[in-house]
Design a protein around this motif. Structure first.
Motif, PDB file in Angstrom:
ATOM      1  N   GLY A 224       3.204  11.553  14.473  1.00  0.00           N
ATOM      2  CA  GLY A 224       1.912  11.430  13.823  1.00  0.00           C
ATOM      3  C   GLY A 224       1.905  11.883  12.379  1.00  0.00           C
ATOM      4  O   GLY A 224       0.894  12.409  11.890  1.00  0.00           O
ATOM      5  N   VAL A 225       3.047  11.685  11.677  1.00  0.00           N
ATOM      6  CA  VAL A 225       3.140  12.097  10.271  1.00  0.00           C
ATOM      7  C   VAL A 225       3.361  10.866   9.394  1.00  0.00           C
ATOM      8  O   VAL A 225       3.669   9.782   9.876  1.00  0.00           O
ATOM      9  CB  VAL A 225       4.264  13.139  10.058  1.00  0.00           C
ATOM     10  CG1 VAL A 225       4.065  14.323  10.998  1.00  0.00           C
ATOM     11  CG2 VAL A 225       5.649  12.514  10.290  1.00  0.00           C
ATOM     12  N   TRP A 226       3.232  11.034   8.094  1.00  0.00           N
ATOM     13  CA  TRP A 226       3.387   9.924   7.164  1.00  0.00           C
ATOM     14  C   TRP A 226       4.843   9.538   6.972  1.00  0.00           C
ATOM     15  O   TRP A 226       5.742  10.353   7.167  1.00  0.00           O
ATOM     16  CB  TRP A 226       2.775  10.277   5.805  1.00  0.00           C
ATOM     17  CG  TRP A 226       1.318  10.621   5.818  1.00  0.00           C
ATOM     18  CD1 TRP A 226       0.750  11.810   5.434  1.00  0.00           C
ATOM     19  CD2 TRP A 226       0.232   9.775   6.212  1.00  0.00           C
ATOM     20  NE1 TRP A 226      -0.613  11.761   5.579  1.00  0.00           N
ATOM     21  CE2 TRP A 226      -0.966  10.518   6.053  1.00  0.00           C
ATOM     22  CE3 TRP A 226       0.147   8.466   6.702  1.00  0.00           C
ATOM     23  CZ2 TRP A 226      -2.222  10.000   6.353  1.00  0.00           C
ATOM     24  CZ3 TRP A 226      -1.103   7.941   7.003  1.00  0.00           C
ATOM     25  CH2 TRP A 226      -2.268   8.699   6.828  1.00  0.00           C
ATOM     26  N   PHE A 227       5.044   8.280   6.571  1.00  0.00           N
ATOM     27  CA  PHE A 227       6.395   7.769   6.306  1.00  0.00           C
ATOM     28  C   PHE A 227       6.450   7.123   4.929  1.00  0.00           C
ATOM     29  O   PHE A 227       5.560   6.348   4.565  1.00  0.00           O
ATOM     30  CB  PHE A 227       6.794   6.743   7.366  1.00  0.00           C
ATOM     31  CG  PHE A 227       8.066   5.999   7.069  1.00  0.00           C
ATOM     32  CD1 PHE A 227       9.288   6.667   7.092  1.00  0.00           C
ATOM     33  CD2 PHE A 227       8.059   4.643   6.754  1.00  0.00           C
ATOM     34  CE1 PHE A 227      10.468   5.987   6.808  1.00  0.00           C
ATOM     35  CE2 PHE A 227       9.227   3.961   6.469  1.00  0.00           C
ATOM     36  CZ  PHE A 227      10.439   4.641   6.493  1.00  0.00           C
ATOM     37  N   TYR A 228       7.487   7.449   4.181  1.00  0.00           N
ATOM     38  CA  TYR A 228       7.694   6.802   2.886  1.00  0.00           C
ATOM     39  C   TYR A 228       9.044   6.084   2.917  1.00  0.00           C
ATOM     40  O   TYR A 228      10.079   6.716   3.132  1.00  0.00           O
ATOM     41  CB  TYR A 228       7.684   7.805   1.726  1.00  0.00           C
ATOM     42  CG  TYR A 228       7.899   7.107   0.399  1.00  0.00           C
ATOM     43  CD1 TYR A 228       6.834   6.498  -0.259  1.00  0.00           C
ATOM     44  CD2 TYR A 228       9.172   6.983  -0.148  1.00  0.00           C
ATOM     45  CE1 TYR A 228       7.024   5.796  -1.439  1.00  0.00           C
ATOM     46  CE2 TYR A 228       9.388   6.281  -1.321  1.00  0.00           C
ATOM     47  CZ  TYR A 228       8.304   5.693  -1.968  1.00  0.00           C
ATOM     48  OH  TYR A 228       8.498   4.986  -3.124  1.00  0.00           O
ATOM     49  N   ASP A 256      -3.257   7.761   2.638  1.00  0.00           N
ATOM     50  CA  ASP A 256      -4.036   7.392   3.814  1.00  0.00           C
ATOM     51  C   ASP A 256      -3.425   6.191   4.544  1.00  0.00           C
ATOM     52  O   ASP A 256      -2.346   5.698   4.183  1.00  0.00           O
ATOM     53  CB  ASP A 256      -5.480   7.103   3.426  1.00  0.00           C
ATOM     54  CG  ASP A 256      -5.588   6.040   2.329  1.00  0.00           C
ATOM     55  OD1 ASP A 256      -4.642   5.251   2.159  1.00  0.00           O
ATOM     56  OD2 ASP A 256      -6.634   6.007   1.638  1.00  0.00           O
ATOM     57  N   ARG A 257      -4.126   5.696   5.558  1.00  0.00           N
ATOM     58  CA  ARG A 257      -3.606   4.582   6.371  1.00  0.00           C
ATOM     59  C   ARG A 257      -3.441   3.305   5.554  1.00  0.00           C
ATOM     60  O   ARG A 257      -2.508   2.533   5.766  1.00  0.00           O
ATOM     61  CB  ARG A 257      -4.531   4.336   7.555  1.00  0.00           C
ATOM     62  CG  ARG A 257      -4.534   5.453   8.581  1.00  0.00           C
ATOM     63  CD  ARG A 257      -5.412   5.117   9.771  1.00  0.00           C
ATOM     64  NE  ARG A 257      -5.415   6.190  10.752  1.00  0.00           N
ATOM     65  CZ  ARG A 257      -6.109   6.158  11.890  1.00  0.00           C
ATOM     66  NH1 ARG A 257      -6.840   5.087  12.180  1.00  0.00           N
ATOM     67  NH2 ARG A 257      -6.059   7.178  12.730  1.00  0.00           N
ATOM     68  N   GLY A 258      -4.359   3.097   4.628  1.00  0.00           N
ATOM     69  CA  GLY A 258      -4.262   1.911   3.784  1.00  0.00           C
ATOM     70  C   GLY A 258      -3.012   1.935   2.929  1.00  0.00           C
ATOM     71  O   GLY A 258      -2.307   0.918   2.802  1.00  0.00           O
ATOM     72  N   TYR A 259      -2.722   3.089   2.352  1.00  0.00           N
ATOM     73  CA  TYR A 259      -1.527   3.231   1.519  1.00  0.00           C
ATOM     74  C   TYR A 259      -0.269   3.138   2.381  1.00  0.00           C
ATOM     75  O   TYR A 259       0.725   2.531   1.974  1.00  0.00           O
ATOM     76  CB  TYR A 259      -1.571   4.566   0.785  1.00  0.00           C
ATOM     77  CG  TYR A 259      -0.413   4.772  -0.170  1.00  0.00           C
ATOM     78  CD1 TYR A 259      -0.187   3.886  -1.232  1.00  0.00           C
ATOM     79  CD2 TYR A 259       0.460   5.842  -0.021  1.00  0.00           C
ATOM     80  CE1 TYR A 259       0.870   4.067  -2.115  1.00  0.00           C
ATOM     81  CE2 TYR A 259       1.515   6.040  -0.904  1.00  0.00           C
ATOM     82  CZ  TYR A 259       1.712   5.148  -1.946  1.00  0.00           C
ATOM     83  OH  TYR A 259       2.769   5.324  -2.820  1.00  0.00           O
ATOM     84  N   GLN A 260      -0.340   3.714   3.604  1.00  0.00           N
ATOM     85  CA  GLN A 260       0.797   3.626   4.513  1.00  0.00           C
ATOM     86  C   GLN A 260       1.127   2.174   4.851  1.00  0.00           C
ATOM     87  O   GLN A 260       2.292   1.769   4.852  1.00  0.00           O
ATOM     88  CB  GLN A 260       0.501   4.399   5.798  1.00  0.00           C
ATOM     89  CG  GLN A 260       1.617   4.386   6.841  1.00  0.00           C
ATOM     90  CD  GLN A 260       2.820   5.213   6.435  1.00  0.00           C
ATOM     91  OE1 GLN A 260       2.970   6.350   6.811  1.00  0.00           O
ATOM     92  NE2 GLN A 260       3.720   4.610   5.655  1.00  0.00           N
ATOM     93  N   LEU A 264       4.571   0.033   4.211  1.00  0.00           N
ATOM     94  CA  LEU A 264       5.289  -0.606   5.316  1.00  0.00           C
ATOM     95  C   LEU A 264       5.478  -2.100   5.076  1.00  0.00           C
ATOM     96  O   LEU A 264       6.528  -2.659   5.411  1.00  0.00           O
ATOM     97  CB  LEU A 264       4.549  -0.373   6.633  1.00  0.00           C
ATOM     98  CG  LEU A 264       4.568   1.060   7.164  1.00  0.00           C
ATOM     99  CD1 LEU A 264       3.670   1.191   8.381  1.00  0.00           C
ATOM    100  CD2 LEU A 264       5.995   1.499   7.498  1.00  0.00           C
ATOM    101  N   ASP A 265       4.488  -2.739   4.482  1.00  0.00           N
ATOM    102  CA  ASP A 265       4.613  -4.167   4.156  1.00  0.00           C
ATOM    103  C   ASP A 265       5.747  -4.384   3.161  1.00  0.00           C
ATOM    104  O   ASP A 265       6.531  -5.332   3.288  1.00  0.00           O
ATOM    105  CB  ASP A 265       3.298  -4.694   3.571  1.00  0.00           C
ATOM    106  CG  ASP A 265       2.192  -4.805   4.614  1.00  0.00           C
ATOM    107  OD1 ASP A 265       2.520  -4.768   5.822  1.00  0.00           O
ATOM    108  OD2 ASP A 265       1.012  -4.913   4.225  1.00  0.00           O
TER     109      ASP A 265
END
Length: 275
Positions: A224-228, A256-260, A264-265
């Motif tokens: 449940g953490v962010w990914f770069y 946020d989710r939008g940036y994530q 990912l795209d």
């Protein structure tokens, strides 16, 4: 490792911070697989498959033994099956730790030619990696990013490579001082390592996993953490964006989710370009 800051940034090593992944698979992992399992008659096709699953697809960065299991299953379809292969493949799916010591312990329990060959293959790979001319260095922008992030975030290497290689590479290129911990395959899989680190008291929204493979993303997602993502063949630009955009967003609470999804795209498109 002790928690010193409110933010935690986990960083993969091979193919992410270290520009070593291509050469290791081109000249060590793949060729040693061909030699150890007698695939010389289909060498060209075998190496192409090996590089595809380990470098140019969503299984990029997979644990070496899981990658070997995939390679052996592919070879079986070509008529090259190894005695004890089914048991080895099952081990790669069920074992809590996939490393040379864990495989050695398994080999000492029961005779299994495929497992014994897998251990020899892994040892030969480690030796080949140390050969002159194998070193590639660090991706451009890594040091600058670590310098910028370390004053306000605890940094930790989370890698599926073996401990000795991680220690040697991060020490040689003088990146180790920026990190609070170097976690490798011996410490568990990446998801387990992130879980152990997060248990020190970091809120999930203040943890970032930096990696170049879908396995890194899955490890982050599981916790449940962010990914770069460090996008394949766009490593320089990726590290620059991390330093100038993603890291500030993490600190300001705007990652946020939008940036994530946007990241990912971009990550997905990077794999499509290599196919």
């Amino acid at each position: 490792m002790k928690k010193e800051h409110d933010y935690l940034i986990c960083i993969d090593s091979d193919g992410c911070a270290m520009d070593t992944m291509n050469s290791k698979h081109f000249y060590c992992f793949g060729p040693e697989w061909v030699k150890q399992y007698g695939l010389e008659d289909i060498q060209e096709e075998a190496l192409k498959y090996w590089n595809q699953i380990n470098l140019y697809s969503k299984t990029r960065g997979i644990n070496r033994f899981k990658g070997l299991a995939m390679g052996l299953e592919w070879a079986k379809e070509k008529g090259y099956e190894t005695e004890g292969q089914e048991e080895f493949v099952a081990w790669t799916k069920e074992a809590p730790e996939l490393s040379n010591p864990a495989l050695l312990a398994q080999c000492q329990k029961k005779k299994n030619p495929c497992m014994e060959q897998a251990l020899l293959w892994s040892i030969h790979v480690n030796l080949a990696v140390k050969e002159p001319g194998m070193e590639q260095g660090v991706f451009y922008g890594v040091r600058e990013a670590l310098e910028k992030m370390s004053p306000k975030a605890d940094l930790a290497v989370v890698s599926s490579a073996n401990a000795q290689a991680v220690e040697e590479e991060w020490s040689k290129y003088e990146l180790k001082p920026y990190c609070k911990a170097l976690l490798s395959q011996e410490a568990g899989n990446k998801a387990e390592c992130i879980q152990k680190l997060s248990a020190l008291g970091y809120p999930p929204e203040q943890i970032l996993m930096v990696g170049d493979a879908m396995g890194d993303y899955e490890a982050a997602k599981k916790n449940g953490v962010w990914f770069y993502p460090i996008v394949v063949n766009n490593e320089k630009e990726s590290w620059q964006q991390l330093q100038e955009e993603a890291y500030p967003k993490l600190l300001h609470g705007t990652f946020d989710r939008g940036y994530q999804k946007e990241l990912l795209d971009k990550f997905e498109r990077g794999f499509q370009k290599t196919l």
